[in-house]
Each structure stands twice: as structure tokens, then as C-alpha cells.
Design an enzyme around this catalytic site. Structure first.
Site, PDB file in Angstrom:
ATOM      1  N   LYS A 282       0.798  -1.106  -0.043  1.00  0.00           N
ATOM      2  CA  LYS A 282       0.274   0.036  -0.095  1.00  0.00           C
ATOM      3  C   LYS A 282       1.000   1.304  -0.108  1.00  0.00           C
ATOM      4  O   LYS A 282       1.830   1.232   0.563  1.00  0.00           O
ATOM      5  CB  LYS A 282      -0.805   0.071   1.270  1.00  0.00           C
ATOM      6  CG  LYS A 282      -1.970  -1.189   1.048  1.00  0.00           C
ATOM      7  CD  LYS A 282      -2.883  -0.797   2.624  1.00  0.00           C
ATOM      8  CE  LYS A 282      -3.959  -1.874   2.409  1.00  0.00           C
ATOM      9  NZ  LYS A 282      -4.919  -1.906   1.381  1.00  0.00           N
ATOM     10  N   ARG A 356     -10.836 -11.194  -0.858  1.00  0.00           N
ATOM     11  CA  ARG A 356     -11.708 -11.923  -1.594  1.00  0.00           C
ATOM     12  C   ARG A 356     -11.132 -13.310  -1.668  1.00  0.00           C
ATOM     13  O   ARG A 356     -11.926 -14.291  -2.056  1.00  0.00           O
ATOM     14  CB  ARG A 356     -11.834 -11.299  -2.945  1.00  0.00           C
ATOM     15  CG  ARG A 356     -10.587 -11.200  -3.944  1.00  0.00           C
ATOM     16  CD  ARG A 356     -10.783 -10.180  -5.174  1.00  0.00           C
ATOM     17  NE  ARG A 356     -10.757  -9.093  -4.556  1.00  0.00           N
ATOM     18  CZ  ARG A 356     -11.024  -7.765  -5.387  1.00  0.00           C
ATOM     19  NH1 ARG A 356     -11.346  -7.842  -6.839  1.00  0.00           N
ATOM     20  NH2 ARG A 356     -11.059  -6.554  -4.759  1.00  0.00           N
TER      21      ARG A 356
END
Length: 508
Positions: A282, A356
Site C-alpha cells: 500500500k 476476496r
């Protein structure tokens, strides 16, 4: 935890640190709300004028303090804004009462006891006021040392006791409403604690241990799959995400069963105890709050325990998919292919689309039990925050009626939610030349793409919904209503309400 009681005492004679009353915003100035009649009478019917002189308007969340009238045993009156006066013959909504109670509880930090004389028309109002007060009094100070009580809030301990004036202690409906408020609020605040706990103290193993302890306390069956069990079972998604961390992943199954249950509800929570993004690191400024990436698992955990405490006549299974997403020499790389628990292969194009992957394994595991419905909860995509903001979560699903019912349940308990579509044309963007599917697709509509990915791992014929709580799960701004800064416990109340509706047979 703040104590909550029903009281038939009159406001003037009750020993407390404060009397809480409601004030609404009228067309010509503030209007004293029902419940405060005794206080208004002590001011010779001029309480509204006194409040207006002090600058009160009745706007939502507004707090005005004034000395209690002569003869009152409480020294303080706290007037809290309820917002607009209801239309003729209408009553104050439960969410308005819930928020007002939360504001009052926060304003009274440091007090031992407060008497809430807010509008109390029925047991539902009592439950809402109680819930708002208990949630508003929440404080997370486990890591602060201010030389006083380690639980203290800026030097002031949370409000210790709330007495609901006008309550009916012997009425079954009122007693049930208060008991429900206590159970749901305590478990929601437990979820907040988990979200707020720093990642050096909360990892997959310690989270699993907390779940085991709570399960033992409340008669819930628990199963924890550690790394060896995950490898043996072929849980490639969870293992792939956790591969870069020294703290190994876990899959926790919590099973609450009722002998009277006719339905089975499965809840699946994303539990990334810290999300660095993995190899797809990130950017600066996006790491500081990533301890909150396990909010979905915290909410599922809390909802299952709340269902057990309430004795709901429905079987509820919670699946906590726990991993820490870190970059290292053993971490999953962009371009790697993972074989999931379902047998499908996934090309990992971005390791920061990790939620996910762990959810996919847990969804397939949940599907094997063929529940009547599966709901997953996750801080899944920044795209959903861009779409709906910081206070509303999106709901997707494979059944429009079920999705609508979830939205209604969320609205009923005061959790803003919005139905979102699953456009079929976006599925093609996840086609992979190497694997069955890629974990990334088109950039635009990224939250919907993530939903389409998850749908691939739901068993055939099973009703399913996906809650993307990325926006409201963690409040980086100031507190409002009964919502604190930091972890919010979003979705707990929606899941509990869903379980109640399922138990009552109101969802088909």
C-alpha cells in the site's frame, strides 16, 4: 460495561448525577419532548424558553446543560437534541432516540448514574434508548495510562449506570427489550475492542483464542483450523494470503445451534488482522488504519455470540477467515496462481486484493453445509467507499428479494446500507489466460467486481449476500451519535436482526 435498568421512579426524587431529557427542533424554536414533563413543570412550564435562551435549538446531537430545578435530587439536567419535531400523530423514531441516548452517554462520561427521561412510548423505544446509551458510553483505553483508572476516558470513566425512566420493570416486553439491548451492545462493543486492538497484539492465532474462550462461555461449538489443517484441507486462498507473515493464518468455525431451529444461517467474515498490501504494498498514508481490516470477522463473531445469548431459534454458523497480509520472501507474488478450497485456480494479479481470497475459501466451506443463506461481511474495497461514503455499506447478492430484506433490516436497526448490482459484463474482466479466474478485473466498479468474484465461490442454489463495510467499519473522524472514533462494530446489528427475522420465519 455500563449498567442498564428500568425505573418507575419520578425524576425529581431519583438520586443521580443527571437527568437526561429530549428537546426537538420546532418551527418556532425548541420543543420539550415527552418524558420531560416533570422537569418542565419544575421550571413552571418555561423549560423550552430557558433552553432557547441558552442557545438550544433541538437540532440532532446538540447538548445543553443546565442546573436542575429546586427540589430535584439530581444536580444537573442535560437536554439532548432529537432533531425535527415529528409530524402530527407521529412518534420519535427509534434511531433518533438511539442517537440522542448515545450523545448523552458520551457527554456524561465520568458520571456514576444518569436517569434518561427521553420519549418512551413502548418497549421498542426502551430498547433503542438503552442500546444507544450502552454504545455511546463505549471507550477503548486499554493501552492508555493516565494515572487513574486504566479504563478511563480522557481521565473520566464511562458512564456507569443508566436508568430508563418510564420503563416497566415487570413488563415482559420491556424486560426483553433491555436484555436484548444489553446482549447486542456488549457483543458489538466486543467487536469494537477487537478492531481497535493493535496488530502486534491481535493476530490470527490470538483472535482464534479469543473466539474459543467466548464460545466456551456461551455454549457455542468451535473448530479452529491451523496452518497444518489448512494445508491438509487445501485452503489455498487463506494460505496464500498468510504466506508472507510470521503469524500463521487460521479458519475459525463457530456453531450456535437451537433445538427449535428450522433454518440455518451462515455468516462469513474477512479477518485480515493487518493488511500491508503484501508485495503490492500500500502507498504511504494508507497503512495506518489497516488493523481494522478484520472488522468483518469481528462483526460475524459478535453476531454469533449475540444470537447464542439471545437464544434465537435459528442455527447460526460463523466462519472467521483470519490471516495477516505481509510482504516477505515467502509472500505470494503478483502472477502466482493459487488453488482454492473449491478446486478453482486464481491468478493473483494484486496481492492487495487479498480479502476476496480468504473469503472465497470460507464461502466454499460454508456452502458445503448447504445453509439456507450465506452472508459475508468484509472491509473489501476502497471503491465502495468512493461510491457510498464513510457511513453507508453496500449490499450485493444473488437474490434480489434477500438483498432487499437485508437492506430493510439494516435500516430498521439504524445501519445505513444501499443495494448494489452485480453487472454481468464486469465478470469478463477477471478472465485469466493462466487460471480459472483472476483476483482483479476492471478498475471502474471495483467494488462490484469483488462481489462478482465472491459469487464464484458460493455453492449452487444457495441464497447469498455480500456486505462491503469498508466505509463505516472504522471512523477516522470525531464521534457522532452512539458511534465512537475508531472501530464501530458496523453490521453486527444487521446480522443479529437477520438472525431474528430468519428465526421468526419472516424471510421465507
Amino acid at each position: 460495561m455500563t449498567a442498564l435498568t428500568l425505573s418507575t421512579a419520578a425524576a425529581p426524587g431519583l438520586r443521580a448525577d443527571a437527568i437526561v431529557i429530549g428537546v426537538a427542533k420546532g418551527a418556532k424554536g425548541p420543543v420539550v419532548a415527552p418524558g420531560a414533563e416533570a422537569v418542565d413543570k419544575a421550571y413552571d412550564g418555561r423549560l423550552a424558553g430557558v433552553l432557547e435562551t441558552l442557545g438550544a435549538s433541538g437540532g440532532e446531537g446538540e447538548v445543553t446543560k443546565l442546573p436542575a430545578p429546586s427540589g430535584f435530587k439530581a444536580p444537573l439536567v442535560l437536554a439532548v437534541g432529537l432533531g425535527p419535531v415529528p409530524e402530527k400523530d407521529a412518534e420519535y423514531g427509534t434511531e433518533a432516540l438511539r442517537r440522542a441516548a448515545g450523545v448523552a452517554a458520551r457527554a456524561l462520561a465520568g458520571s456514576k448514574k444518569a436517569a434518561f427521561a427521553l420519549p418512551l412510548g413502548d418497549a421498542a423505544d426502551a430498547g433503542a434508548i438503552g442500546e444507544g446509551a450502552l454504545l455511546g458510553a463505549y471507550s477503548f483505553d486499554a493501552y492508555k495510562d493516565n494515572g487513574k483508572d486504566p479504563r478511563a476516558k480522557n481521565g473520566k470513566a464511562p458512564l456507569a449506570e443508566v436508568a430508563l425512566l418510564g420503563g416497566k420493570p415487570r413488563d415482559k416486553a420491556y424486560k426483553a427489550a433491555v436484555e436484548r439491548a444489553v446482549a447486542v451492545s456488549e457483543e458489538l462493543n466486543r467487536a469494537r475492542d477487537l478492531v481497535n486492538t493493535p496488530p502486534n497484539d491481535l493476530n490470527p492465532e490470538s483472535f482464534a483464542a479469543i473466539a474459543q474462550a467466548a464460545a466456551k462461555e456461551h455454549g457455542i461449538k468451535v473448530q479452529v483450523l491451523d496452518e497444518k489443517a489448512l494445508v491438509k484441507g487445501g485452503y489455498g486462498g487463506i494460505l496464500g494470503v498468510g504466506a508472507g507473515s510470521a503469524a500463521g493464518p487460521r479458519l475459525v468455525k463457530l456453531s450456535y445451534t437451537s433445538s427449535k431451529a428450522k433454518k440455518h444461517l451462515a455468516l462469513v467474515g474477512k479477518g485480515i488482522t493487518y493488511d500491508s498490501g503484501g508485495i503490492s504494498l500500500k502507498p504511504a498514508g494508507h497503512n495506518e488504519t489497516m488493523k481494522c481490516d478484520m472488522s468483518g470477522a469481528a462483526s460475524v463473531f459478535a453476531a454469533v455470540v449475540a444470537a447464542a445469548r439471545l437464544g434465537l431459534e435459528v442455527n447460526v454458523t460463523g466462519w472467521l477467515a483470519l490471516a495477516e497480509n505481509m510482504p516477505s520472501g515467502s509472500a505470494t507474488r503478483p502472477g502466482d496462481v493459487l488453488r482454492m478450497y473449491s478446486g478453482k485456480t486464481v491468478e493473483v494479479l494484486n496481492t492487495d486484493a487479498e480479502g476476496r481470497l480468504v473469503l472465497a475459501d470460507a464461502l466454499w466451506a460454508a456452502s458445503q453445509e448447504k445453509p439456507d443463506a450465506i452472508v459475508d461481511v468484509a472491509t473489501l474495497t476502497g471503491a465502495m467507499v468512493l461510491a457510498l461514503g464513510n457511513r453507508t455499506f453496500g449490499i450485493m447478492g444473488n437474490d434480489d428479494a434477500f438483498r432487499a430484506a437485508l437492506c430493510e433490516a439494516a435500516e430498521e436497526v439504524g445501519e445505513p446500507a444501499w443495494p448494489m448490482p452485480l453487472p454481468e459484463h464486469l465478470r469478463k474482466g477477471m478472465d485469466s489466460p493462466t487460471a480459472d479466474i483472476a483476483n482483479m478485473g476492471e478498475r471502474m466498479g471495483g467494488g462490484l467486481v469483488a462481489g462478482l468474484f465472491l459469487r464464484e465461490f458460493v455453492g449452487e442454489g444457495i441464497t447469498w449476500a455480500h456486505l462491503d463495510i469498508a466505509g463505516p467499519a472504522f471512523n477516522e473522524g470525531g464521534p457522532f451519535g452512539y458511534t465512537p472514533k475508531g472501530g464501530t462494530g458496523t453490521a453486527v446489528r444487521t446480522l443479529v436482526r437477520l438472525a431474528e427475522l430468519t428465526a421468526a420465519g419472516d424471510l421465507g
